[in-house]
Design an enzyme around this catalytic site. Structure first.
Site, short mmCIF file in Angstrom:
data_model
loop_
_atom_site.label_atom_id
_atom_site.label_comp_id
_atom_site.label_asym_id
_atom_site.label_seq_id
_atom_site.Cartn_x
_atom_site.Cartn_y
_atom_site.Cartn_z
N ASN A 172 0.87 -1.19 0.00
CA ASN A 172 0.00 0.00 0.00
C ASN A 172 0.91 1.24 0.00
O ASN A 172 1.00 1.97 0.98
CB ASN A 172 -0.90 0.00 1.23
CG ASN A 172 -1.97 -1.07 1.15
OD1 ASN A 172 -2.96 -0.93 0.45
ND2 ASN A 172 -1.76 -2.16 1.88
N PRO A 174 1.05 4.32 -1.16
CA PRO A 174 0.69 5.69 -0.75
C PRO A 174 0.65 5.86 0.77
O PRO A 174 0.94 6.95 1.28
CB PRO A 174 -0.69 5.90 -1.37
CG PRO A 174 -0.71 4.99 -2.56
CD PRO A 174 0.06 3.76 -2.11
N ASP A 175 0.33 4.79 1.50
CA ASP A 175 0.28 4.87 2.96
C ASP A 175 1.66 4.91 3.60
O ASP A 175 1.79 5.24 4.78
CB ASP A 175 -0.43 3.64 3.54
CG ASP A 175 -1.93 3.66 3.28
OD1 ASP A 175 -2.46 4.70 2.87
OD2 ASP A 175 -2.56 2.60 3.49
N HIS A 176 2.67 4.49 2.85
CA HIS A 176 3.99 4.35 3.45
C HIS A 176 4.98 5.39 2.97
O HIS A 176 6.00 5.61 3.61
CB HIS A 176 4.53 2.95 3.18
CG HIS A 176 3.70 1.90 3.84
ND1 HIS A 176 2.57 1.39 3.26
CD2 HIS A 176 3.78 1.36 5.06
CE1 HIS A 176 2.01 0.53 4.10
NE2 HIS A 176 2.71 0.50 5.20
#
Lengths: 406, 370
Positions: A172, A174-176
């Site tokens: 994921n 974009p979350d990281h």
């Protein structure tokens, strides 16, 4: 007691949860900010229930996914829908410099914790929201997760093999990367501005807009009439350029040849196979033209090599190369990460000693550090209410009995 | 609030000298967006490869000799470089020496592997850094080689972490007057992006490998449609998500066999994660989707409360109704070229933030023309 850390004295009322938000407040906490997570006992952060768990046994205080993004923070549990719970939240906000949330648009307003309300009691607050699409616009209520933001934001469609559907990063992403890091940049810039001008700030980070910046060059090119597309491991300039099989199961070495000197060095390391002497490989453009064929010829040679030995030989000769490290490789078998002491083990009260991502930079005077493992759910409720907010023990006990706090 | 405050940006008054290659170029871009005066210096006789135009918006450009550079550093708060320690030392720009000469300077050193350690001077590229940091191993189909994401993501990862670090050091500088060295390893920054892969190994002994475009679960992943793909999240972690809404969506559109999706086995983790379940769902969904565009499916599905997204191309994004209505795209002139840029990752209510044109500063600043 002073920590000497850059954000000592900064307090963050942290309403973020799940993926991107907590990875924003983590670097703030690791650099000295007092980050207080406001959590719910009845609707716990979903990531507390996401694998991996210590010994594979689920539990809100057992998730490594949660723990890794919440080092150095405190946790209090509040019922924000209860008037007394909301009052405690506002009390905390008055004593905070930053308020952060990544709820869907309108949630903080329904809780009575929106920017206008908060600014009325703390005019110089730095207030960050991280909605998926933005707080206004026709798609403002569209929902999503890290993977769908990568799809809608363009990274997924551009990433993968030329001859197959997109594959993306396998995470994921974009979350990281883009969303938490961009948000941290914004908060720190606003803090700097407040120290000079006394002014607070309202910051809106639409996760879609933030993620589009990760493929910014493709947007600039697309607007100019080009059509960027998936290109596997090809490089616009370098050839050969790719990931080549080595000895052992699923073992690979990444190699990039950017100029003639690197080409000659690669040929020498591979012991000058006969095909490499052919005159039509002397020019970079020709190597690029024949890169598919070259990939196969090189792969036939690299299969006999240990990936680490090959990378060492190539980099010693000036060719960019690295073994493809998996999680075991980066954690247990990488001399550089070991020498840099990248990984951090923290002794968590429930999970025991467990591994956390280190901070990827050292500061020569005020280096951050993971000051504590992730907090147990509500571990600091009493401390925050009584010591920081000045609540007496009797009131705290009553509110705890009612389930408002604790 | 005064308009001039809005124009100034939150990093007004900060000067940044940018000597980066593409590896560290995004850092200066982010700082410029926020109002810092970022000066890219081309050193006389030096041929550092020039980064692409996206990271150069807003940066002034000057050519200078060594003496000119030192003068400029005397007026700056932040120096950005992105080469390894030996290359920096060869230019007499090793951070230890730079901050000794300039006590009030923060030298943000982005480098492939950091300034110390056995690999510190290894040659590197985007692909090799993604490999060394562990992200490459997570990307790709299991039957093929690992494959890198588009767009030199190691430069985004390292550049964004470096901007965070630069601002932390700037806060310290402005509070104490003391500069310092920030030593950022791009390999470590990449290793900070592995989601839960390292924790999976530590806590459960499970080694995550590349698994294509997502986990195998019925209703989740890429699905073909009339003009490309959409990404649907019909389940996470073995639990169905908006399952009845998806079922009704199919039924409403004439896919009668979707009635079978009401069977209770679709709520069971073991069935949802089986190849048979994934195949059965896919055949139903794609029969419906193949006649519809990404945008139709996106808008229709989202209005039914379903997590669905188009697999957008750059052209799709440039026409995206949400982005265009919000005025996301900006026109800027960089090094004489008129270009369309994505807007900044964030909006500040009280400050103008975002990509800017190359400033025209000929003869305006003696520090610059040194």
């Amino acid at each position: 007691m002073t920590t000497g850390l850059p954000l000592e004295g900064v307090r963050v009322a942290d309403f973020t949860w799940v993926g991107a938000g907590p990875f924003l407040t983590k670097p703030l906490a690791d650099h000295g900010a007092d980050v207080i997570k406001i959590e719910s006992r009845t609707r716990t952060d979903p990531i507390r229930s996401m694998a991996p768990f210590r010994d594979g046994r689920p539990g809100v205080d057992r998730s490594g996914y949660f723990a890794n993004r919440n080092s150095s923070k405190r946790s209090i549990c509040l019922d924000l829908k209860h008037p007394a719970g909301r009052r405690i939240a506002l009390d905390l906000i008055v004593r905070s410099d930053v308020v952060a949330n990544n709820f869907t648009p309108g949630t903080m307003k329904r809780l009575g914790l929106d920017y206008e309300t908060v600014r009325a009691i703390r005019p110089d607050i730095i207030y960050l929201e991280m909605p998926m699409q933005g707080t206004e616009g026709p798609y403002r209520d569209f929902r999503g997760y890290g993977l769908t933001i990568a799809a809608a934001g363009g990274l997924l469609g551009l990433s993968g093999y030329r001859d197959r559907p997109p594959v993306g990063t396998g995470t994921n992403y974009p979350d990281h990367v883009p969303n938490p890091l961009h948000a941290a940049v914004a908060v720190l810039a606003a803090l700097r501005n407040r120290r000079r001008t006394g002014r607070g700030e309202y910051i809106e980070l639409a996760q879609l807009e933030s993620t589009v910046n990760a493929i910014g060059p493709a947007i600039v090119a697309g607007a100019a009439g080009a059509h960027p597309e998936r290109s596997g491991n090809d490089d616009p300039v370098a050839a050969p350029h790719g990931v080549y099989p080595c000895s052992g199961d699923d073992t690979w070495c990444a190699i990039g040849v950017f100029d003639d000197a690197q080409w000659h060095a690669l040929v020498a390391v591979l012991n000058a196979p006969p095909w490499a002497a052919l005159g039509d490989l002397a020019q970079a453009l020709d190597r690029r033209e024949r890169r598919r064929e070259l990939d196969e010829l090189i792969a036939a040679e690299t299969k006999a090599w240990d990936a680490d030995d090959l990378a060492t030989a190539l980099t010693s000769a000036g060719v960019p190369a690295a073994p493809v490290r998996d999680a075991d490789g980066v954690l247990n078998h990488d001399p550089q990460l070991a020498a840099r002491e990248h990984w951090v083990w923290l002794d968590h009260p429930v999970m025991g000693p467990s591994v956390y991502d280190g901070i990827p930079y050292r500061m020569s005077r005020t280096s951050g550090r993971l000051r504590a493992p992730a907090p147990l759910l509500g571990a600091d409720s009493h401390d925050v209410c009584t010591r920081l907010l000045g609540m007496d023990d009797k009131t705290y006990s009553e509110l705890a009995r009612e389930g408002v706090v604790g | 609030m005064h308009e001039e405050d809005v124009e100034r940006g939150p990093l007004d008054g900060v000067r940044v000298v940018d000597l980066t290659t593409s590896l560290g170029a995004y850092t200066g871009r982010l700082l410029s967006d926020l109002g810092a005066d970022v000066v890219r210096v081309d050193l006389d006789g030096d041929r550092l490869p020039r980064p692409g135009v996206f990271t150069e918006a807003g940066k002034a450009r000057v050519t200078a000799g060594r003496a000119g550079l030192e003068d400029l550093l005397g007026t700056a708060q932040i120096l950005l470089t992105s080469e390894g320690p030996a290359a920096l030392r060869a230019r007499d720009l090793h951070p230890e020496d730079v901050v000794r000469r300039h006590l009030g300077l923060v030298h943000v050193s982005v480098s492939p592997y950091g300034l110390t350690g056995p690999y510190a001077d290894r040659p590197a590229s985007d692909l090799t850094l993604l490999a060394a940091g562990g992200l490459l191993a997570l990307a790709g189909d299991p039957d093929r080689e690992p494959v890198r994401p588009w767009g030199e993501q190691s430069t985004v990862i390292a550049g964004a972490h470096a901007a965070v670090a630069a601002l932390l050091a700037l806060l310290t500088l402005e509070a104490t007057g003391r500069g310092q060295v920030v030593d950022l390893s791009a390999q470590e920054a990449v290793a900070h992006s592995l989601e839960n892969a390292v924790q999976c190994l530590d806590l459960e002994g499970v080694l995550r490998n590349r698994a294509g475009s997502g986990p195998l679960e019925a209703g989740t992943g890429l699905f073909r449609c009339a003009d490309g793909w959409i990404y649907l999240v019909g389940g996470l972690g073995g639990r169905p998500l908006a399952w009845s809404a998806i079922t009704e969506w199919l039924l409403d559109n004439g896919i009668t066999e979707a009635e079978a999706l009401r069977d209770e086995r679709w709520g069971e983790r073991s069935w949802r994660r089986s190849p048979d379940a994934a195949t059965e769902f896919r055949s139903m969904f794609e029969r419906f989707a193949v006649h519809r565009t990404k945008d139709e499916l996106y808008e229709d599905g989202q209005r039914r409360g379903i997590s669905i997204a188009p697999v957008a191309t750059p052209a799709d994004l440039l026409a995206n109704p949400q982005l265009t209505e919000r005025g996301f795209f900006r026109e800027v002139t960089v090094d004489g070229r008129d270009l369309v840029f994505p807007g900044p990752p964030y909006r500040f209510a009280g400050s103008r933030v975002g990509p800017r044109s190359t400033p025209d500063r000929s003869g305006t600043d003696e520090g610059i023309t040194a």
